[in-house]
Write a protein that holds these residues in place. Structure first.
Motif, PDB file in Angstrom:
ATOM      1  N   GLY A 110      76.468  47.575 160.960  1.00 53.47           N
ATOM      2  CA  GLY A 110      77.564  48.513 161.216  1.00 53.47           C
ATOM      3  C   GLY A 110      77.623  49.718 160.310  1.00 53.47           C
ATOM      4  O   GLY A 110      78.415  50.630 160.566  1.00 53.47           O
ATOM      5  N   LEU A 111      76.817  49.770 159.256  1.00 53.11           N
ATOM      6  CA  LEU A 111      76.890  50.911 158.342  1.00 53.11           C
ATOM      7  C   LEU A 111      76.404  52.198 159.004  1.00 53.11           C
ATOM      8  O   LEU A 111      76.945  53.275 158.727  1.00 53.11           O
ATOM      9  CB  LEU A 111      76.077  50.632 157.077  1.00 53.11           C
ATOM     10  CG  LEU A 111      76.762  49.739 156.032  1.00 53.11           C
ATOM     11  CD1 LEU A 111      75.791  49.423 154.895  1.00 53.11           C
ATOM     12  CD2 LEU A 111      78.017  50.411 155.479  1.00 53.11           C
ATOM     13  N   GLY A 112      75.405  52.100 159.871  1.00 54.74           N
ATOM     14  CA  GLY A 112      74.912  53.292 160.547  1.00 54.74           C
ATOM     15  C   GLY A 112      75.964  53.899 161.455  1.00 54.74           C
ATOM     16  O   GLY A 112      76.198  55.113 161.432  1.00 54.74           O
ATOM     17  N   GLN A 113      76.610  53.056 162.269  1.00 55.45           N
ATOM     18  CA  GLN A 113      77.675  53.554 163.142  1.00 55.45           C
ATOM     19  C   GLN A 113      78.831  54.100 162.322  1.00 55.45           C
ATOM     20  O   GLN A 113      79.412  55.130 162.661  1.00 55.45           O
ATOM     21  CB  GLN A 113      78.171  52.428 164.055  1.00 55.45           C
ATOM     22  CG  GLN A 113      77.154  52.008 165.111  1.00 55.45           C
ATOM     23  CD  GLN A 113      77.758  51.052 166.114  1.00 55.45           C
ATOM     24  OE1 GLN A 113      78.905  51.179 166.495  1.00 55.45           O
ATOM     25  NE2 GLN A 113      76.966  50.083 166.548  1.00 55.45           N
ATOM     26  N   PHE A 114      79.144  53.416 161.229  1.00 57.16           N
ATOM     27  CA  PHE A 114      80.243  53.906 160.387  1.00 57.16           C
ATOM     28  C   PHE A 114      79.911  55.276 159.797  1.00 57.16           C
ATOM     29  O   PHE A 114      80.776  56.139 159.688  1.00 57.16           O
ATOM     30  CB  PHE A 114      80.533  52.911 159.256  1.00 57.16           C
ATOM     31  CG  PHE A 114      81.581  53.428 158.305  1.00 57.16           C
ATOM     32  CD1 PHE A 114      82.920  53.416 158.660  1.00 57.16           C
ATOM     33  CD2 PHE A 114      81.215  53.953 157.073  1.00 57.16           C
ATOM     34  CE1 PHE A 114      83.888  53.924 157.796  1.00 57.16           C
ATOM     35  CE2 PHE A 114      82.176  54.448 156.206  1.00 57.16           C
ATOM     36  CZ  PHE A 114      83.524  54.441 156.564  1.00 57.16           C
ATOM     37  N   GLY A 115      78.651  55.473 159.415  1.00 60.98           N
ATOM     38  CA  GLY A 115      78.262  56.758 158.844  1.00 60.98           C
ATOM     39  C   GLY A 115      78.509  57.910 159.796  1.00 60.98           C
ATOM     40  O   GLY A 115      78.926  58.994 159.382  1.00 60.98           O
ATOM     41  N   ILE A 116      78.274  57.692 161.098  1.00 57.67           N
ATOM     42  CA  ILE A 116      78.523  58.750 162.076  1.00 57.67           C
ATOM     43  C   ILE A 116      80.025  58.989 162.235  1.00 57.67           C
ATOM     44  O   ILE A 116      80.477  60.133 162.347  1.00 57.67           O
ATOM     45  CB  ILE A 116      77.855  58.398 163.414  1.00 57.67           C
ATOM     46  CG1 ILE A 116      76.339  58.306 163.217  1.00 57.67           C
ATOM     47  CG2 ILE A 116      78.178  59.451 164.474  1.00 57.67           C
ATOM     48  CD1 ILE A 116      75.586  57.837 164.433  1.00 57.67           C
ATOM     49  N   SER A 117      80.804  57.914 162.220  1.00 55.89           N
ATOM     50  CA  SER A 117      82.265  58.076 162.255  1.00 55.89           C
ATOM     51  C   SER A 117      82.754  58.835 161.024  1.00 55.89           C
ATOM     52  O   SER A 117      83.661  59.677 161.112  1.00 55.89           O
ATOM     53  CB  SER A 117      82.954  56.715 162.326  1.00 55.89           C
ATOM     54  OG  SER A 117      82.622  56.034 163.513  1.00 55.89           O
ATOM     55  N   LEU A 118      82.154  58.540 159.882  1.00 56.12           N
ATOM     56  CA  LEU A 118      82.542  59.207 158.639  1.00 56.12           C
ATOM     57  C   LEU A 118      82.193  60.694 158.685  1.00 56.12           C
ATOM     58  O   LEU A 118      82.972  61.536 158.233  1.00 56.12           O
ATOM     59  CB  LEU A 118      81.852  58.526 157.456  1.00 56.12           C
ATOM     60  CG  LEU A 118      82.219  59.018 156.057  1.00 56.12           C
ATOM     61  CD1 LEU A 118      83.712  58.905 155.805  1.00 56.12           C
ATOM     62  CD2 LEU A 118      81.440  58.222 155.013  1.00 56.12           C
ATOM     63  N   LEU A 119      81.034  61.015 159.243  1.00 57.36           N
ATOM     64  CA  LEU A 119      80.657  62.417 159.415  1.00 57.36           C
ATOM     65  C   LEU A 119      81.737  63.172 160.185  1.00 57.36           C
ATOM     66  O   LEU A 119      82.178  64.256 159.775  1.00 57.36           O
ATOM     67  CB  LEU A 119      79.311  62.489 160.152  1.00 57.36           C
ATOM     68  CG  LEU A 119      78.880  63.838 160.725  1.00 57.36           C
ATOM     69  CD1 LEU A 119      78.640  64.842 159.616  1.00 57.36           C
ATOM     70  CD2 LEU A 119      77.632  63.669 161.597  1.00 57.36           C
ATOM     71  N   GLU A 120      82.177  62.607 161.294  1.00 53.45           N
ATOM     72  CA  GLU A 120      83.213  63.257 162.097  1.00 53.45           C
ATOM     73  C   GLU A 120      84.532  63.362 161.348  1.00 53.45           C
ATOM     74  O   GLU A 120      85.185  64.416 161.334  1.00 53.45           O
ATOM     75  CB  GLU A 120      83.428  62.502 163.406  1.00 53.45           C
ATOM     76  CG  GLU A 120      84.529  63.109 164.260  1.00 53.45           C
ATOM     77  CD  GLU A 120      84.797  62.328 165.533  1.00 53.45           C
ATOM     78  OE1 GLU A 120      85.810  62.633 166.200  1.00 53.45           O
ATOM     79  OE2 GLU A 120      84.006  61.414 165.860  1.00 53.45           O
ATOM     80  N   GLN A 121      84.940  62.263 160.700  1.00 55.65           N
ATOM     81  CA  GLN A 121      86.234  62.254 160.012  1.00 55.65           C
ATOM     82  C   GLN A 121      86.275  63.263 158.876  1.00 55.65           C
ATOM     83  O   GLN A 121      87.257  63.997 158.709  1.00 55.65           O
ATOM     84  CB  GLN A 121      86.517  60.851 159.472  1.00 55.65           C
ATOM     85  CG  GLN A 121      87.900  60.677 158.864  1.00 55.65           C
ATOM     86  CD  GLN A 121      88.982  60.493 159.919  1.00 55.65           C
ATOM     87  OE1 GLN A 121      88.767  60.791 161.095  1.00 55.65           O
ATOM     88  NE2 GLN A 121      90.141  60.040 159.514  1.00 55.65           N
ATOM     89  N   VAL A 122      85.209  63.312 158.090  1.00 55.94           N
ATOM     90  CA  VAL A 122      85.158  64.292 157.001  1.00 55.94           C
ATOM     91  C   VAL A 122      85.190  65.699 157.582  1.00 55.94           C
ATOM     92  O   VAL A 122      85.895  66.582 157.073  1.00 55.94           O
ATOM     93  CB  VAL A 122      83.897  64.085 156.131  1.00 55.94           C
ATOM     94  CG1 VAL A 122      83.730  65.246 155.149  1.00 55.94           C
ATOM     95  CG2 VAL A 122      83.993  62.760 155.369  1.00 55.94           C
ATOM     96  N   GLY A 123      84.439  65.915 158.662  1.00 61.01           N
ATOM     97  CA  GLY A 123      84.456  67.230 159.295  1.00 61.01           C
ATOM     98  C   GLY A 123      85.856  67.653 159.688  1.00 61.01           C
ATOM     99  O   GLY A 123      86.286  68.781 159.412  1.00 61.01           O
ATOM    100  N   ARG A 124      86.590  66.765 160.326  1.00 62.14           N
ATOM    101  CA  ARG A 124      87.960  67.097 160.735  1.00 62.14           C
ATOM    102  C   ARG A 124      88.844  67.404 159.532  1.00 62.14           C
ATOM    103  O   ARG A 124      89.679  68.317 159.579  1.00 62.14           O
ATOM    104  CB  ARG A 124      88.565  65.936 161.535  1.00 62.14           C
ATOM    105  CG  ARG A 124      87.929  65.727 162.899  1.00 62.14           C
ATOM    106  CD  ARG A 124      88.645  64.652 163.700  1.00 62.14           C
ATOM    107  NE  ARG A 124      87.989  64.388 164.979  1.00 62.14           N
ATOM    108  CZ  ARG A 124      88.146  65.120 166.068  1.00 62.14           C
ATOM    109  NH1 ARG A 124      88.958  66.165 166.043  1.00 62.14           N
ATOM    110  NH2 ARG A 124      87.508  64.814 167.187  1.00 62.14           N
ATOM    111  N   ASN A 125      88.660  66.666 158.453  1.00 64.40           N
ATOM    112  CA  ASN A 125      89.570  66.806 157.314  1.00 64.40           C
ATOM    113  C   ASN A 125      89.229  67.955 156.371  1.00 64.40           C
ATOM    114  O   ASN A 125      90.030  68.278 155.492  1.00 64.40           O
ATOM    115  CB  ASN A 125      89.635  65.487 156.540  1.00 64.40           C
ATOM    116  CG  ASN A 125      90.458  64.441 157.267  1.00 64.40           C
ATOM    117  OD1 ASN A 125      91.433  64.767 157.945  1.00 64.40           O
ATOM    118  ND2 ASN A 125      90.064  63.189 157.171  1.00 64.40           N
ATOM    119  N   ILE A 126      88.063  68.564 156.544  1.00 62.21           N
ATOM    120  CA  ILE A 126      87.774  69.752 155.723  1.00 62.21           C
ATOM    121  C   ILE A 126      87.708  71.018 156.573  1.00 62.21           C
ATOM    122  O   ILE A 126      87.370  72.088 156.072  1.00 62.21           O
ATOM    123  CB  ILE A 126      86.472  69.597 154.905  1.00 62.21           C
ATOM    124  CG1 ILE A 126      85.232  69.524 155.810  1.00 62.21           C
ATOM    125  CG2 ILE A 126      86.556  68.395 153.981  1.00 62.21           C
ATOM    126  CD1 ILE A 126      83.915  69.563 155.028  1.00 62.21           C
TER     127      ILE A 126
END
Length: 252
Positions: A121-137
């Motif tokens: 699940g770390l790979g899928q989480f990394g893509i979710s994290l990419l999106e979340q960080v993008g939205r928050n910055i």
């Protein structure tokens, strides 16, 4: 003159915005005293990293000049996130994110996971994290470049709502076999984080037939496309891509 927006790195907790990693993992911003350990682990986990764009992650100068290290300059373009096993505190992964502040774009520069942790699940989480960080910055589009050496990376992007927008031949250099390095194809996935009112569609009349066919294949019928387009005297629905001949085999 339009004011330029900025994309400023913040604390990792702020950028994650409540997004939680898999249960066995905790995250932290890369610190200066972990750089040497991480570069050694990357070589062990991911021997192919010695060639191509990602090889910069093995170079001390990359961390000195480009990476926003914990407690250091927040203006550097790359942010490095370290994953640790929650119980043992061993390093099990690294994700680097790279911003283009002028274009309001965020991309994943590299993601690597310790081999025994892959598929959990770390790979899928990394893509979710990419999106979340993008939205928050304040990113307006996030990009994910996927290897074509394995299907998992491609599926992870699609499962997270990223759209395949291209295959780039000879995009990067990679080790395809022992002692064999060649240029390789990579896939580009994108997710737009703003509404349609902020997006200007290309002028349909400025697109040549092959560009129209690709646009239609990727995004559906353009609003300005006529119901029928006349090509060589034959009426063809605007949503039908022009015939494309099979690509020639490429030999290194």
């Amino acid at each position: 003159m339009l004011a330029m927006h900025t994309m400023q790195w913040r604390s990792l907790d702020e950028m994650m915005g409540g997004l939680r990693p898999p249960e066995n993992c905790c995250l932290e911003q890369l610190s200066r005293d972990s750089v040497v350990q991480v570069t050694a682990l990357l070589e062990k986990w991911y021997p192919d990293i010695r060639v191509g764009t990602e090889s910069r992650h093995l170079e001390p100068a990359f961390y000195e000049q480009c990476v926003c290290i914990q407690g250091e300059s927040p203006d550097r373009p790359v942010y490095a996130i370290l994953g640790r096993d929650r119980d043992t505190q061993e390093v099990i992964g690294l994700l680097t994110l790279e911003k283009n502040a002028r274009g309001l774009q965020l991309s994943a520069a590299m993601g690597a996971v310790e081999p025994s942790q892959r598929g959990l699940g770390l790979g899928q989480f990394g893509i979710s994290l990419l999106e979340q960080v993008g939205r928050n910055i304040g990113a307006e589009v996030v990009l994910y470049y996927s290897t074509l050496k394995m299907a998992r990376a491609q599926r992870n992007a699609e499962h997270r709502g990223f759209k395949l927008v291209g295959l780039v031949p000879a995009f990067d250099v990679d080790a395809i076999a022992p002692n064999t390095v060649k240029r390789v194809y990579e896939a580009i996935y994108a997710k737009v984080l703003v509404g349609p009112e902020k997006i200007h569609l290309p002028d349909w009349n400025a697109l040549i037939p092959t560009t129209r066919a690709l646009y239609t294949h990727l995004f559906g019928q353009h609003p300005a496309a006529a119901p029928l387009e006349h090509m060589n005297g034959v009426s063809v629905p605007a949503s039908t891509p022009a015939p494309v001949s099979a690509p020639e085999a490429l030999h290194g």
